[in-house]
Design an enzyme around this catalytic site. Structure first.
Site, PDB file in Angstrom:
ATOM      1  N   ASP A  31     -21.024  -7.243   2.951  1.00 15.68           N
ATOM      2  CA  ASP A  31     -21.182  -8.329   1.989  1.00 15.68           C
ATOM      3  C   ASP A  31     -22.478  -8.081   1.216  1.00 15.68           C
ATOM      4  OD1 ASP A  31     -23.097  -8.859   3.882  1.00 15.68           O
ATOM      5  OD2 ASP A  31     -22.621 -10.969   4.130  1.00 15.68           O
ATOM      6  N   ASN A  63     -23.856  29.290  38.796  1.00 14.29           N
ATOM      7  CA  ASN A  63     -23.362  28.085  38.122  1.00 14.29           C
ATOM      8  C   ASN A  63     -24.332  26.917  38.273  1.00 14.29           C
ATOM      9  OD1 ASN A  63     -21.059  27.048  36.595  1.00 14.29           O
ATOM     10  ND2 ASN A  63     -20.780  25.654  38.307  1.00 14.29           N
TER      11      ASN A  63
END
Length: 904
Positions: A358, A724
Site C-alpha cells: 500500500d 568424512n
C-alpha cells in the site's frame, strides 16, 4: 493398559469440561444483559481487583496451549532425528554388531561407532543451538509488539491490557480491526460485523447484536456471541468475556490439532533433494558391496567398506546447514529490528521478485498532518474543522491517523478560536454509525444543551456526494446539482494533484431516526467543505525503490487511495508508470486478463481488500514469488495470500497475525536488507547441497573404479569414516560464508532439478584425479616401499600390508585435499582465492581440516589405524594433482555456467 485408561479418563474429563463451557455460552446467550452480569460475577463497570483474582484462579489465564510438545526434550529430539541421522544411527547399530558383538575378543573396535556418533552429535547440537538462538531473538522482539485489548475494570477504568491478562467477566471494548480476544457475550453493539471464517470457513461477515436469543442453534450460530480468533470488520461493541484460553471454542480446536503446517515450496525443495541423495546412496551402496565382495572374496570386509561408503554418502549435515543458515538469517534480521515469525520466510524473502504494497506509511511518512480545512469554494473555514473535530472526537471506533490529525489541529487552534473551545463542551454523543470499507464514511449524532440534534458525517468525497442533496456555497445552502458536483470534484482534484488526501464533511440538523440511527439515516445531507491532509513521501523511499529495483524486485502499489494522490506521491518517489488502473477497471476482468495486466501495470488505486488479494493470487499463478506489505484491516487477505506477508509493529491485530515477517520500522531499506539476507541464506544452502551431491557422485565413481580394478580396498572403512568426520566439521562454517555480490542481484527461486545436472557435470571432475592418484600410488609411490615390486608381485604378507597402508594413506590425504578444495571451487563461479574469497571462518576451518588430515599418517594415531608416513616426492605429485584439478574444475564451471547461465 494403564496408558489407554489414562487417555480414556482424559477424554471423558475433556468432554465434561467442553459440555460445561458450551452450556455456559448457551445460558449467557439466552439471558438478558443484567442477568449476564450476575452469571459472570461482573458489573456495568467491569470487575474489581478481588473478582479478577478469583476469576483467574477459577478459570486460568487467557492463553491457548496447542497440542504440540514444545519442551526442551521435544526440541532436542527434533534436532537429532531426521532421515540422515536415522540412517547414521542404523549404521551405528550395524557397526556395533560387526565391530563389537560379532568380533573376536582381541579385535573388538569401538572407533567406527564413536566417529559416527560424533557426526550425529555435531549435526544435532549445532542445529539445536541455532534454532534456540533464533527463537530467543524472535521472542525478545515479539515482546515489543505484544497484542492488547481495551478492557474496562472498576478501579482502573478503560485501559489496554495484554490478551493473556483477560479474565472471565471482563468487559472488552471492540472496534474495527480488533481480533476477538476470548469467547464473549455482546452486551452493546453498533453495526457490528465480524468475520468468523477462521472458525467456520464462511467468508460472509456476520452481524452481531446484544439482544438475548432463544434458539436451538449451536453456540457458533448465535449472533450475540463472539469468539476468540475472529475479527471485527466494522462497527463497535462492548462484550463480556465468557470463556478464556483453552476453554474457548478456538482453544478447543487448538487442543485437538496435532498436524504440522502445510509444506512450503522451500521445504518441498529441500526434502526432494534430500531424498534424491538418500536414494542415490541406497542404490550405490549395495553395488559397491557386491562388487567388492565378488572381487576380493572378503564379504565381511566388503560389508564394512559399504557401511563406510554409506556414511560418506549420507549428507548428515544438510539439516544442520539448512537450519543454521535460516537461523543465522533470522538472528541477523532481528538486529535490524525485523521479526521472522517463520524461519522459512527468510528464504521466501530472498526469492521474492514482486513486492506489492500500500502507499501509506511505506512510501510516505505515515504521519498525516491536516493542512487545510476549506469550504466548498476552497477558502479556509474553521466551521468545517469544528464539524470534522466533533465527528472524530466523539466516535468510539478505531481512530485512524486522519482522526488524530484533526483532533491535534483543533487543539492547536482552540486557544485562538473560542468557537472551537465552546464546541468541545456543549455537545454529548447520542449515537454513531461506525466506519466500514464499503461505505468509506462514518457518522456521529450529537445533541447540544438546547436539545438540538445534529448528524455529522465525514468520508471519501465520492461517497459524501452520494449521500448529500445540498451544499453550502458562498454562505447559502443550495441544491447539489451535477454542475456543482463537477465544481466540487475539480477542487478536490487540484488538492489531490498536490499530494493531498481529501475527505469531505456533511451534516444535517435534527435527523429523524429510522428506529436506531443507522446507515439508512445517512441521506439528504448538506455538504459543507473539505479536510485536506498531507502525508509527505519518505526521504528514504527514492533510495529504497532504486535499491529494490537493482535487486530485481518490482514494486507494485495496491492502494485504496484515489488516483490523483497516488499519482502525486509515486512521481515524487520516482516510481515510473504509464497508467494507473482503478479497482473499477479490475472488477470486470477475468483472472487471465488480470494476470496479463498485472505484469505490465505498476500502480492500482482505489482498490478494495478483495481486489488486492485477487491481484496477489493472479501474480502467483503467473509464477512470481510475491510479497505484500500492509498494516490495515483491508490488507489481511493480501497478507495471507502472498508468499511472504510483511507487516509492522503498529499494525492492526489481524494484519500482524496474518504476516510472516514483522518490521519494527516501516522502512523499505530494512526490507531490502531482509531480501539480501534471504539470498545469502539460499546461496549457502545451495552451496552445500550441490557440493555434497557432486562430491558424493564423484566419490562413488572413484570407488566403483577401484573396486573393479584393485585387488584391495582403496581406503579402509575406518579411514573413510574419519575422513568424512573431518570434512563434515569443515562444512559447519558454510552458513557464515561470504556470497558474491553478483549472486545477490537477482531473486533466487528453488530449483531442485539443477542439483542433478550440477552433480553429473562437476562430480566426475574429482574422479579423474582420484583415478590418477590410484595410478600414482599403485605404480610409483607404494613400490618405493617394496623394492620396486607391484602388489601382485608380492608374497610377503608384511610387505603386502605395507603396500596397502602406503596406498591408502596417499588416497586418504588426496581425498581430503580435493574434497575440501571443492568447497572453495563450487562456492563461486569466479576463480577462488583470487577473484572471490571465502569467509575467514570457512577458510580457517577447511584448511585446518586439510592440515590435520595430512598430518595423521605421520603420527602414532595414524600408525594405529594402519596409515604410513608418505615420502616427500608424494607431495610434489599431490601439488601437481591439486593444481590440475582446480584448473579442470574451473573449465567445467565455465562450461556449466555458459550452458545453464548460473552455477548455484
Amino acid at each position: 493398559m494403564k496408558n489407554n485408561k489414562k487417555m480414556l479418563m482424559n477424554t471423558i474429563k475433556n468432554k465434561e469440561r467442553h459440555d460445561e463451557i458450551n452450556k455456559r455460552l448457551i445460558t449467557v446467550s439466552e439471558s438478558d444483559v443484567d442477568k449476564v452480569y450476575d452469571i459472570l460475577d461482573s458489573s456495568v463497570k467491569g470487575k474489581t481487583k478481588i473478582q479478577i483474582k478469583s476469576a483467574r484462579n477459577l478459570y486460568g489465564d487467557n492463553t491457548v496451549t496447542y497440542n504440540r510438545d514444545n519442551s526442551l526434550f521435544k526440541k532436542l529430539v527434533k534436532a537429532f532425528i531426521d532421515p540422515f541421522t536415522t540412517i547414521l544411527i542404523a549404521l551405528v547399530i550395524v557397526s556395533i554388531f560387526t565391530d563389537v558383538i560379532l568380533a573376536e575378543p582381541l579385535e573388538k573396535d569401538y572407533t567406527t561407532v564413536a566417529i559416527i556418533l560424533i557426526m550425529v552429535l555435531i549435526s544435532g547440537i549445532l542445529r539445536f543451538v541455532q534454532e534456540t538462538r533464533s527463537g530467543n531473538a524472535a521472542e525478545k522482539l515479539l515482546e515489543m509488539i505484544e497484542t492488547t485489548a481495551s478492557v474496562e475494570r472498576v478501579e482502573l477504568g478503560t485501559m489496554e491490557i495484554p490478551l493473556d491478562e483477560i479474565v472471565v467477566g471482563d468487559i472488552v471494548h471492540l472496534s474495527a480491526g480488533d481480533m476477538i480476544p476470548a469467547d464473549m457475550r455482546i452486551i452493546k453493539a453498533k453495526d457490528l460485523f465480524i468475520s468468523q471464517s477462521s472458525l467456520t470457513g464462511e467468508s460472509e461477515a456476520v452481524e452481531k447484536t446484544s439482544a438475548a436469543l432463544i434458539s436451538d442453534g449451536t453456540a457458533l450460530e448465535r449472533n450475540n456471541l463472539a469468539f476468540m480468533g475472529t475479527v471485527v470488520l466494522s462497527g463497535s461493541a462492548k462484550g463480556m468475556v465468557v470463556s478464556t484460553g483453552n476453554d474457548t471454542i478456538f482453544g478447543g480446536i487448538a487442543q485437538e490439532l496435532n498436524k504440522n503446517p502445510t509444506e512450503t515450496i522451500f521445504e518441498k525443495g529441500v526434502n526432494s533433494v534430500s531424498w534424491v541423495l538418500i536414494k542415490f546412496m541406497l542404490v550405490m551402496v549395495p553395488i559397491v558391496f557386491f562388487i567388492n565382495g565378488i572381487t576380493n572374496g572378503d564379504w565381511m570386509g566388503a560389508l564394512l567398506f559399504a557401511i563406510s561408503i554409506a556414511v560418506g554418502l549420507t549428507p548428515e549435515m544438510l539439516p544442520m546447514i539448512v537450519t543454521t543458515s535460516l537461523a543465522k538469517g533470522a538472528v541477523s534480521m532481528s538486529k535490524e529490528k525485523v521479526i521472522i515469525k517463520n524461519l522459512n520466510s527468510i528464504q521466501n524473502l530472498g526469492s521474492m521478485d514482486i513486492l506489492c504494497t500500500d502507499k501509506t506509511g511505506t512510501l510516505t511518512e505515515d504521519k498525516v498532518k491536516l493542512q487545510y480545512h476549506l469550504d466548498i469554494d476552497g477558502s479556509s473555514d474553521t466551521r468545517v474543522l469544528r464539524h470534522g473535530f466533533l465527528n472524530s472526537y466523539y466516535q468510539t471506533g478505531l481512530k485512524n491517523l486522519m482522526d488524530i490529525a484533526i483532533i491535534d489541529k483543533t487543539m492547536e487552534l482552540k486557544d485562538s478560536d473560542k468557537n472551537i473551545e465552546h464546541s468541545i463542551t456543549r455537545y454529548k454523543e447520542v449515537d454513531e454509525v461506525p466506519f466500514d470499507f464499503t461505505r468509506r464514511r462514518m457518522s456521529v449524532v450529537l445533541e447540544d444543551e438546547t436539545g438540538k440534534t445534529q448528524m455529522i458525517t465525514k468520508g471519501a468525497v465520492e461517497e459524501m456526494l452520494n449521500i448529500s442533496s445540498h451544499v453550502e456555497y458562498k454562505g447559502k445552502v443550495v441544491e447539489l446539482t451535477e454542475e456543482m458536483k463537477k465544481f466540487v470534484l475539480d477542487k478536490v482534484r487540484d488538492l489531490n494533484n498536490n499530494g493531498m488526501r481529501v475527505i469531505a464533511v456533511s451534516q444535517k440538523t435534527n435527523p429523524s431516526p429510522v428506529g436506531e440511527f443507522s446507515v439508512a439515516d445517512e441521506n439528504d445531507m448538506v455538504l459543507i467543505g473539505y479536510l485536506a491532509f498531507l502525508d509527505p513521501p519518505k526521504e528514504s523511499a527514492i533510495t529504497a525503490i532504486k535499491a529494490l529495483k537493482a535487486s530485481g524486485v518490482d514494486i507494485k502499489i495496491l492502494t485504496g487511495d484515489n488516483e490523483e494522490v497516488t499519482r502525486s506521491v509515486c512521481k515524487q518517489v520516482g516510481i515510473k508508470f504509464d497508467k494507473i488502473y482503478l479497482g473499477s477497471d479490475v472488477e470486470g476482468l477475468s483472472d487471465e486478463e488480470l494476470g496479463n495486466l498485472t505484469e505490465k501495470i505498476t500502480i492500482f488505486a482505489k482498490m478494495s481488500p478483495s481486489q488486492k488479494t485477487r491481484v496477489i493470487n493472479v501474480l502467483r499463478d503467473k509464477g512470481h514469488s510475491v510479497g505484500y506489505m500492509g498494516d490495515g484491516i483491508n490488507d489481511a487477505g493480501a497478507l495471507e495470500a502472498s508468499d511472504v506477508g510483511i507487516s509492522v509493529d503498529n499494525a492492526v491485530d489481524i494484519a500482524k497475525e496474518s504476516a510472516n515477517v514483522i518490521l519494527l520500522e516501516k522502512d523499505l531499506m530494512v526490507l531490502e536488507n531482509g531480501i539480501i539476507e534471504g539470498r545469502k541464506t539460499y546461496a549457502n544452502m545451495i552451496k552445500y547441497i550441490k557440493m555434497t551431491a557432486s562430491s558424493n557422485f564423484g566419490n562413488v565413481l572413484s570407488v566403483l573404479v577401484a573396486s573393479i580394478f584393485l585387488p584391495f580396498l582403496p581406503m579402509a572403512p575406518l579411514h573413510l569414516i574419519l575422513l568424512n568426520l573431518i570434512y563434515d566439521i569443515s562444512c559447519t562454517a558454510i552458513p557464515w560464508d561470504n556470497v558474491d555480490k553478483e549472486f545477490l542481484e537477482k531473486p533466487k527461486a528453488w530449483d531442485a532439478s539443477s542439483v542433478s545436472k550440477f552433480m553429473l557435470w562437476i562430480g566426475p571432475t574429482s574422479s579423474v584425479f582420484d583415478i590418477t592418484t590410484y595410478l600414482l600410488m599403485y605404480f610409483i609411490i607404494a613400490p618405493m616401499f617394496t623394492g620396486g615390486l607391484l602388489f601382485h608381485q608380492l608374497t610377503d604378507p608384511k610387505m603386502m600390508a605395507l603396500y596397502i597402508a602406503v596406498f591408502q594413506a596417499g588416497w586418504f590425504v588426496e581425498s581430503m585435499w580435493s574434497q575440501t578444495l571443492v568447497i572453495h571451487m563450487i562456492r563461486t563461479p569466479k576463480i577462488p582465492f583470487i577473484q572471490s574469497r571465502a569467509s575467514i571462518q570457512l577458510t580457517l576451518l577447511t584448511f585446518a581440516g586439510i592440515a590435520l588430515l595430512t598430518i595423521i599418517p605421520f603420527t602414532s594415531f595414524g600408525a594405529s589405524i594402519d596409515l604410513t608416513p608418505l615420502p616427500k616426492i608424494y607431495f610434489l605429485y599431490l601439488a601437481i594433482t591439486i593444481i590440475l584439478y582446480m584448473a579442470l574444475a574451473t573449465i567445467m564451471k565455465k562450461l556449466y555456467v555458459k550452458k545453464y547461465k548460473e552455477l548455484l
